[in-house]
Design an enzyme around this catalytic site. Structure first.
Site, PDB file in Angstrom:
ATOM      1  N   ASN A 101       2.835  -0.497  -7.047  1.00  0.00           N
ATOM      2  CA  ASN A 101       2.036   0.472  -6.005  1.00  0.00           C
ATOM      3  C   ASN A 101       1.189   1.474  -6.893  1.00  0.00           C
ATOM      4  O   ASN A 101       1.119   1.703  -8.156  1.00  0.00           O
ATOM      5  CB  ASN A 101       2.990   1.281  -5.312  1.00  0.00           C
ATOM      6  CG  ASN A 101       2.489   1.806  -4.100  1.00  0.00           C
ATOM      7  OD1 ASN A 101       1.394   2.374  -3.961  1.00  0.00           O
ATOM      8  ND2 ASN A 101       3.458   1.797  -2.886  1.00  0.00           N
TER       9      ASN A 101
ATOM     10  N   PRO B 170       0.817  -1.098   0.002  1.00  0.00           N
ATOM     11  CA  PRO B 170      -0.015   0.024   0.099  1.00  0.00           C
ATOM     12  C   PRO B 170       0.841   1.367  -0.025  1.00  0.00           C
ATOM     13  O   PRO B 170       2.051   1.112   0.407  1.00  0.00           O
ATOM     14  CB  PRO B 170      -0.928   0.047   1.225  1.00  0.00           C
ATOM     15  CG  PRO B 170      -0.487  -1.156   1.964  1.00  0.00           C
ATOM     16  CD  PRO B 170       0.703  -1.907   1.281  1.00  0.00           C
ATOM     17  N   CYS B 171       0.195   2.196  -0.424  1.00  0.00           N
ATOM     18  CA  CYS B 171       0.839   3.697  -0.394  1.00  0.00           C
ATOM     19  C   CYS B 171       0.468   4.189   0.985  1.00  0.00           C
ATOM     20  O   CYS B 171      -0.759   4.475   1.306  1.00  0.00           O
ATOM     21  CB  CYS B 171       0.039   4.465  -1.540  1.00  0.00           C
ATOM     22  SG  CYS B 171       0.478   6.278  -1.316  1.00  0.00           S
ATOM     23  N   GLN B 172       1.248   4.229   1.920  1.00  0.00           N
ATOM     24  CA  GLN B 172       1.048   4.969   3.109  1.00  0.00           C
ATOM     25  C   GLN B 172       2.133   6.020   3.423  1.00  0.00           C
ATOM     26  O   GLN B 172       2.836   6.330   2.448  1.00  0.00           O
ATOM     27  CB  GLN B 172       1.333   3.574   4.289  1.00  0.00           C
ATOM     28  CG  GLN B 172       0.230   2.554   4.071  1.00  0.00           C
ATOM     29  CD  GLN B 172       0.581   1.163   4.794  1.00  0.00           C
ATOM     30  OE1 GLN B 172       1.850   0.750   4.655  1.00  0.00           O
ATOM     31  NE2 GLN B 172      -0.076   1.122   5.767  1.00  0.00           N
TER      32      GLN B 172
END
Ligand SMILES: C[S@@+](CC[C@H](N)C(=O)[O-])C[C@H]1O[C@@H](n2cnc3c(N)ncnc32)[C@H](O)[C@@H]1O
Length: 434
Positions: free
Chosen positions: A144, A96-98
């Site tokens: 991503n 995930p993009c966090q």
């Protein structure tokens, strides 16, 4: 190396695996018609869904593939039982993009720490521990959302800068590209960023280090450019941007790109030794487009009745898909004007489809679910799980098991990737490294 040993993290229902190994020896990019002759072998996988008790993606994966597949939070595996992750040549996964920012630990000796639960640091930890064991993972293939190149909004590109710099600290060179599957003849307009990494112990890293014209790697000679060609006409060369990420991760966290409005990272690039070169490229593809019409089930008798839109709900569908301009109230009580344009309704059959989102399943009306007009009867209907699988180029009914609902199957496809991209990247990658 005749076999490339792969570890697949965040495996979902196995998109990377099908792309790299093929399915029953056949290639996803050819609709499973032609042999793949793959050199990849996934020797260990991990999948754990934090938000639910049932682990349906894990069950699908385990019922489709042999071998070791772990169903534990990856950060727990690393902390409590790292030895179960075998030494491997290549690590793959869609994470995930966090928020990738780091902070100084209270205990100065321990150095820096990323936020808890940020999965990038799990990948990083595995790479770091394997290097400590003198068994560096030679290659990476990661995926991503394209937003990663621009996030967060307050410091455009900071998270990507931290990711690249932390990989450089571990001795990796990285090439990246935002790929929209439909630009290369695949059935879905799904735009994702793919990264390929080479550890400094590999011949490719050494080759890249010596390379004077790194632009040529991005435009034609690199693994990504070989699989996904870009326009490289000498008359209209896109601009090249360069930068350096050799400062500390803490410095990047606190100060990277604080004043600029846009990210320095373009849709294609390469980074080695903390220095990056980045270019906005455009796809070069003259092949056949695959449209939504090409993949849908034509025989309406095969479509369960709940997929058809009934008269009673049509008004709600129209409203949600339509343009709006209305006054809304924010959580803190402020009124604001909200507006959005209309969606194409029903979805165009003569084009590749829109992106599948995780909320695609279920009969309730929605702005984002696909609705098509049946070419035979003219009736409106949603897409079935099988059709969603085809849009991601999975084998038909890959996620079909007795106890898995259609809503879950749609959710898996919203999370998955377009397998044909990994298939093409994998073939180009193995030409480079074998
Ligand atoms: C973007 S999806 C990847 C989908 C996959 N590429 C596919 O083809 O199906 C990310 C996956 O990571 C899993 N995940 C999230 N947190 C995790 C964790 N802490 N440990 C292991 N897996 C996790 C999610 O359940 C999800 O299936």
């Amino acid at each position: 190396m005749s076999e490339i040993k792969v570890v697949e993290l965040f495996a979902g229902v196995g998109g990377f695996r099908i792309g790299l190994e093929g399915w029953k020896g056949r290639s996803a990019f050819t609709g499973f018609e032609k042999k793949l002759n793959s050199h990849y072998k996934v020797i260990w996988g991990n999948q754990w869904e934090p938000s639910t008790k049932t682990q349906d993606a894990f069950y699908v994966y385990s019922s489709r593939f042999d071998g070791k597949h772990s169903n534990q939070d990856i950060s727990k595996v690393i902390a409590e039982d790292f030895s179960q992750i075998p030494d491997h040549d290549m690590l793959v996964g869609g994470f995930p993009c966090q928020d990738y920012s780091v902070a100084r630990t209270l205990n100065q000796a321990a150095g820096l720490k990323g936020k808890k639960g940020v999965l990038w640091w799990s990948i990083h930890k595995i790479l770091e521990k394997k290097i400590e064991k003198r068994k560096p993972v030679k290659y990476l293939m990661l995926e991503n959302v394209d937003r990663l190149l621009k996030s967060p909004a307050t410091q455009r590109g900071r998270d990507f800068a931290i990711m690249l710099s932390s990989l450089a600290n571990l001795g990796y060179a990285v090439e990246w590209r935002v790929i929209n599957a439909a630009d290369y003849g695949m059935p879905q307009r799904r735009r994702r960023v793919f990264f390929i990494g080479y550890h400094k112990s590999t011949p490719t890293y050494k080759k890249l280090l010596k390379l004077k014209d790194k632009r040529s790697w991005i435009m034609q000679d690199g693994v990504i450019a070989d699989a996904f060609p870009v326009n490289n006409d000498s008359q209209t060369q896109p601009q090249i941007f360069k930068g350096n990420l050799s400062t500390s991760l803490l410095e990047l966290t606190e100060n990277f790109n604080k004043k600029a409005k846009s990210s320095p990272f373009k849709n294609s690039g390469i980074m080695i030794n903390h220095e990056y070169l980045t270019i906005d490229t455009t796809p070069d593809f003259n092949g056949k487009e695959t449209t939504l019409l090409d993949i849908i089930i034509k025989d309406e008798n095969e479509i369960p009745s709940e997929y058809f839109i009934d008269e009673n709900s049509l008004k709600s569908w129209n409203k949600l898909k339509g343009a709006k301009k209305e006054i809304r109230v924010s959580k803190d009580g402020f009124e604001y004007e909200y507006s959005e344009g209309s969606m194409v309704f029903p979805d165009a059959l003569d084009k590749p489809s829109r992106t599948i989102v995780t909320g695609e399943g279920g009969s309730s009306p929605s702005r984002f679910k696909h609705v098509i007009c049946s070419p035979i009867s003219g009736r409106l209907r949603r897409l079935t799980p099988l059709e969603l699988e085809r849009l991601n180029m999975f084998p038909d009914n890959h996620t079909k098991l007795n106890y898995i609902s259609d809503i879950k199957r749609a959710f898996f496809m919203g999370n998955a990737l377009v397998v044909g991209i990994v298939d093409k990247l994998g073939r180009s990658f193995s030409k480079e490294i074998l």
